[in-house]
Design a protein around this motif. Structure first.
Motif, PDB file in Angstrom:
ATOM      1  N   HIS A   1      -8.878 -17.326  -7.354  1.00 33.83           N
ATOM      2  CA  HIS A   1     -10.052 -16.225  -8.035  1.00 33.83           C
ATOM      3  C   HIS A   1      -9.610 -14.955  -7.356  1.00 33.83           C
ATOM      4  CE1 HIS A   1     -13.710 -14.840  -9.679  1.00 33.83           C
ATOM      5  NE2 HIS A   1     -14.213 -14.333  -8.489  1.00 33.83           N
ATOM      6  N   GLU A   2      -9.905 -14.692  -6.109  1.00 34.58           N
ATOM      7  CA  GLU A   2      -9.502 -13.552  -5.384  1.00 34.58           C
ATOM      8  C   GLU A   2      -8.276 -12.834  -5.825  1.00 34.58           C
ATOM      9  OE1 GLU A   2      -9.985 -14.788  -1.447  1.00 34.58           O
ATOM     10  OE2 GLU A   2     -12.081 -14.695  -1.578  1.00 34.58           O
ATOM     11  N   SER A   3      -7.250 -13.723  -6.011  1.00 39.44           N
ATOM     12  CA  SER A   3      -5.923 -12.921  -6.450  1.00 39.44           C
ATOM     13  C   SER A   3      -5.909 -12.608  -7.719  1.00 39.44           C
ATOM     14  CB  SER A   3      -4.800 -14.109  -6.472  1.00 39.44           C
ATOM     15  OG  SER A   3      -3.646 -13.651  -6.895  1.00 39.44           O
ATOM     16  N   GLN A   4      -6.601 -13.277  -8.616  1.00 32.82           N
ATOM     17  CA  GLN A   4      -6.917 -12.552 -10.124  1.00 32.82           C
ATOM     18  C   GLN A   4      -7.822 -11.285  -9.916  1.00 32.82           C
ATOM     19  OE1 GLN A   4      -5.281 -13.175 -12.927  1.00 32.82           O
ATOM     20  NE2 GLN A   4      -4.138 -14.667 -11.628  1.00 32.82           N
ATOM     21  N   THR A   5      -8.747 -11.407  -9.065  1.00 34.72           N
ATOM     22  CA  THR A   5      -9.677 -10.248  -9.064  1.00 34.72           C
ATOM     23  C   THR A   5      -8.934  -8.964  -8.429  1.00 34.72           C
ATOM     24  OG1 THR A   5     -11.518 -11.419  -8.813  1.00 34.72           O
ATOM     25  CG2 THR A   5     -11.781  -9.361  -8.156  1.00 34.72           C
ATOM     26  N   PHE A   6      -8.039  -9.341  -7.643  1.00 29.07           N
ATOM     27  CA  PHE A   6      -7.457  -8.293  -6.706  1.00 29.07           C
ATOM     28  C   PHE A   6      -6.216  -7.565  -7.908  1.00 29.07           C
ATOM     29  CE2 PHE A   6      -3.841  -6.629  -3.987  1.00 29.07           C
ATOM     30  CZ  PHE A   6      -4.758  -5.652  -3.197  1.00 29.07           C
ATOM     31  N   ARG A   7      -5.725  -8.497  -8.388  1.00 29.52           N
ATOM     32  CA  ARG A   7      -4.718  -7.887  -9.440  1.00 29.52           C
ATOM     33  C   ARG A   7      -5.209  -7.200 -10.694  1.00 29.52           C
ATOM     34  NH1 ARG A   7      -0.193  -8.512 -12.741  1.00 29.52           N
ATOM     35  NH2 ARG A   7      -0.411  -9.378 -14.805  1.00 29.52           N
ATOM     36  N   MET A   8      -6.493  -7.501 -11.085  1.00 33.19           N
ATOM     37  CA  MET A   8      -7.248  -6.642 -12.091  1.00 33.19           C
ATOM     38  C   MET A   8      -7.745  -5.150 -11.535  1.00 33.19           C
ATOM     39  SD  MET A   8      -6.772  -8.566 -14.712  1.00 33.19           S
ATOM     40  CE  MET A   8      -7.697  -7.150 -15.674  1.00 33.19           C
ATOM     41  N   LEU A   9      -7.859  -5.246 -10.045  1.00 32.62           N
ATOM     42  CA  LEU A   9      -8.119  -4.081  -9.415  1.00 32.62           C
ATOM     43  C   LEU A   9      -7.053  -3.165  -9.380  1.00 32.62           C
ATOM     44  CD1 LEU A   9     -10.434  -2.477  -7.784  1.00 32.62           C
ATOM     45  CD2 LEU A   9      -9.505  -3.626  -5.907  1.00 32.62           C
ATOM     46  N   LEU A  10      -6.058  -3.691  -9.101  1.00 38.02           N
ATOM     47  CA  LEU A  10      -4.576  -3.093  -9.127  1.00 38.02           C
ATOM     48  C   LEU A  10      -4.401  -2.387 -10.299  1.00 38.02           C
ATOM     49  CD1 LEU A  10      -2.320  -2.121  -7.137  1.00 38.02           C
ATOM     50  CD2 LEU A  10      -1.407  -4.264  -7.672  1.00 38.02           C
ATOM     51  N   ILE A  11      -4.454  -3.300 -11.346  1.00 32.27           N
ATOM     52  CA  ILE A  11      -3.931  -2.886 -12.802  1.00 32.27           C
ATOM     53  C   ILE A  11      -4.757  -1.780 -13.146  1.00 32.27           C
ATOM     54  CG2 ILE A  11      -3.889  -3.392 -15.371  1.00 32.27           C
ATOM     55  CD1 ILE A  11      -2.988  -6.173 -14.155  1.00 32.27           C
ATOM     56  N   SER A  12      -6.161  -2.056 -12.882  1.00 28.89           N
ATOM     57  CA  SER A  12      -7.074  -0.790 -13.447  1.00 28.89           C
ATOM     58  C   SER A  12      -6.948   0.546 -12.728  1.00 28.89           C
ATOM     59  CB  SER A  12      -8.543  -1.365 -13.214  1.00 28.89           C
ATOM     60  OG  SER A  12      -8.973  -1.401 -12.035  1.00 28.89           O
ATOM     61  N   PHE A  13      -6.575   0.526 -11.587  1.00 25.19           N
ATOM     62  CA  PHE A  13      -6.163   1.469 -10.614  1.00 25.19           C
ATOM     63  C   PHE A  13      -5.325   2.379 -11.109  1.00 25.19           C
ATOM     64  CE2 PHE A  13      -4.157   3.735  -7.109  1.00 25.19           C
ATOM     65  CZ  PHE A  13      -5.170   4.494  -6.596  1.00 25.19           C
ATOM     66  N   HIS A  14      -4.248   1.572 -11.477  1.00 25.79           N
ATOM     67  CA  HIS A  14      -2.961   2.400 -12.165  1.00 25.79           C
ATOM     68  C   HIS A  14      -2.942   2.454 -13.730  1.00 25.79           C
ATOM     69  CE1 HIS A  14      -0.204   3.593  -9.326  1.00 25.79           C
ATOM     70  NE2 HIS A  14      -0.342   2.725  -8.423  1.00 25.79           N
ATOM     71  N   GLY A  15      -3.789   1.718 -14.363  1.00 23.49           N
ATOM     72  CA  GLY A  15      -3.911   1.888 -15.786  1.00 23.49           C
ATOM     73  C   GLY A  15      -2.863   1.053 -16.470  1.00 23.49           C
ATOM     74  N   LYS A  16      -1.992   0.251 -15.769  1.00 29.20           N
ATOM     75  CA  LYS A  16      -1.006  -0.388 -16.377  1.00 29.20           C
ATOM     76  C   LYS A  16      -0.502  -1.482 -15.390  1.00 29.20           C
ATOM     77  CE  LYS A  16       2.615   2.808 -15.595  1.00 29.20           C
ATOM     78  NZ  LYS A  16       3.896   3.398 -16.110  1.00 29.20           N
ATOM     79  N   ASP A  17      -0.034  -2.403 -16.132  1.00 29.67           N
ATOM     80  CA  ASP A  17       0.669  -3.416 -15.225  1.00 29.67           C
ATOM     81  C   ASP A  17       2.287  -3.200 -14.777  1.00 29.67           C
ATOM     82  OD1 ASP A  17       1.245  -5.792 -13.660  1.00 29.67           O
ATOM     83  OD2 ASP A  17       1.032  -7.078 -15.331  1.00 29.67           O
TER      84      ASP A  17
ATOM     85  N   SER B   1       0.855  -1.248  -0.009  1.00 29.19           N
ATOM     86  CA  SER B   1      -0.170  -0.036   0.021  1.00 29.19           C
ATOM     87  C   SER B   1       0.887   1.231  -0.045  1.00 29.19           C
ATOM     88  CB  SER B   1      -1.057  -0.022   1.173  1.00 29.19           C
ATOM     89  OG  SER B   1      -1.798  -1.164   0.994  1.00 29.19           O
ATOM     90  N   LEU B   2       2.003   1.120   0.728  1.00 30.83           N
ATOM     91  CA  LEU B   2       2.855   2.367   0.932  1.00 30.83           C
ATOM     92  C   LEU B   2       3.417   2.530  -0.406  1.00 30.83           C
ATOM     93  CD1 LEU B   2       3.941   4.260   2.810  1.00 30.83           C
ATOM     94  CD2 LEU B   2       5.916   2.741   3.377  1.00 30.83           C
ATOM     95  N   MET B   3       3.863   1.349  -1.140  1.00 28.46           N
ATOM     96  CA  MET B   3       4.524   1.584  -2.681  1.00 28.46           C
ATOM     97  C   MET B   3       3.494   2.181  -3.498  1.00 28.46           C
ATOM     98  SD  MET B   3       7.691   0.990  -2.420  1.00 28.46           S
ATOM     99  CE  MET B   3       7.476   1.967  -0.735  1.00 28.46           C
ATOM    100  N   LEU B   4       2.323   1.633  -3.485  1.00 28.05           N
ATOM    101  CA  LEU B   4       1.220   2.225  -4.345  1.00 28.05           C
ATOM    102  C   LEU B   4       1.118   3.620  -4.164  1.00 28.05           C
ATOM    103  CD1 LEU B   4      -0.814   1.195  -6.575  1.00 28.05           C
ATOM    104  CD2 LEU B   4      -2.363   0.925  -4.569  1.00 28.05           C
ATOM    105  N   GLU B   5       1.215   4.099  -3.229  1.00 27.66           N
ATOM    106  CA  GLU B   5       0.811   5.624  -2.611  1.00 27.66           C
ATOM    107  C   GLU B   5       2.115   6.307  -2.859  1.00 27.66           C
ATOM    108  OE1 GLU B   5      -1.803   7.196  -1.211  1.00 27.66           O
ATOM    109  OE2 GLU B   5      -2.802   5.686  -1.724  1.00 27.66           O
ATOM    110  N   SER B   6       3.283   5.846  -3.050  1.00 29.77           N
ATOM    111  CA  SER B   6       4.647   6.283  -3.392  1.00 29.77           C
ATOM    112  C   SER B   6       4.764   6.297  -4.927  1.00 29.77           C
ATOM    113  CB  SER B   6       5.500   5.801  -2.697  1.00 29.77           C
ATOM    114  OG  SER B   6       5.451   5.691  -1.016  1.00 29.77           O
ATOM    115  N   SER B   7       3.838   5.863  -5.682  1.00 29.06           N
ATOM    116  CA  SER B   7       3.990   5.986  -7.197  1.00 29.06           C
ATOM    117  C   SER B   7       4.920   4.860  -7.550  1.00 29.06           C
ATOM    118  CB  SER B   7       3.930   7.149  -7.739  1.00 29.06           C
ATOM    119  OG  SER B   7       3.126   7.947  -7.632  1.00 29.06           O
ATOM    120  N   ASN B   8       5.039   3.606  -6.922  1.00 34.15           N
ATOM    121  CA  ASN B   8       5.871   2.670  -7.290  1.00 34.15           C
ATOM    122  C   ASN B   8       5.262   1.355  -7.322  1.00 34.15           C
ATOM    123  OD1 ASN B   8       8.167   0.848  -7.592  1.00 34.15           O
ATOM    124  ND2 ASN B   8       9.177   1.435  -5.772  1.00 34.15           N
TER     125      ASN B   8
END
Length: 103
Positions: A86-102, A59-66
């Protein structure tokens, strides 16, 4: 008072991973991101299976643009927390969509 309690716990048992991750969370609330990151990393070095420390560092790295490191830490969190695929894939997709890229 809380910071003093965590400091005393760490002084009493310097290998208590949970105390470092909890103090790191407290540091985030205080705006001391540098100290929070240091405590999360130290907590993980003491206990690589500390899911909370992995999640909080991610979470800290996400906030720090990393996003690359955030994704890596979220993956470690999912492994430690035994999250089903299944939850892992859903979470990954959520994270990718939040940042717009992988990252």
């Amino acid at each position: 008072a809380a910071l003093e309690s965590y400091n005393k716990a760490i002084e009493a048992d310097p290998k208590m991973s949970r105390a470092y991750s909890s103090r790191g969370f407290l540091y985030v609330g205080m705006g001391r991101i540098d100290l929070a990151e240091k405590d999360y990393r130290h907590a993980i070095s003491l206990d690589p299976n500390n899911a909370d420390a992995h999640f909080d560092l991610a979470s800290l790295m996400l906030e720090s643009s990393n996003p690359k490191e955030a994704i890596a830490e979220y993956r470690r969190f999912l492994e430690c927390a035994n999250i089903v695929e299944h939850e892992s894939q859903t979470f990954r997709m959520l994270l990718i969509s939040f940042h717009g890229k992988d990252g």
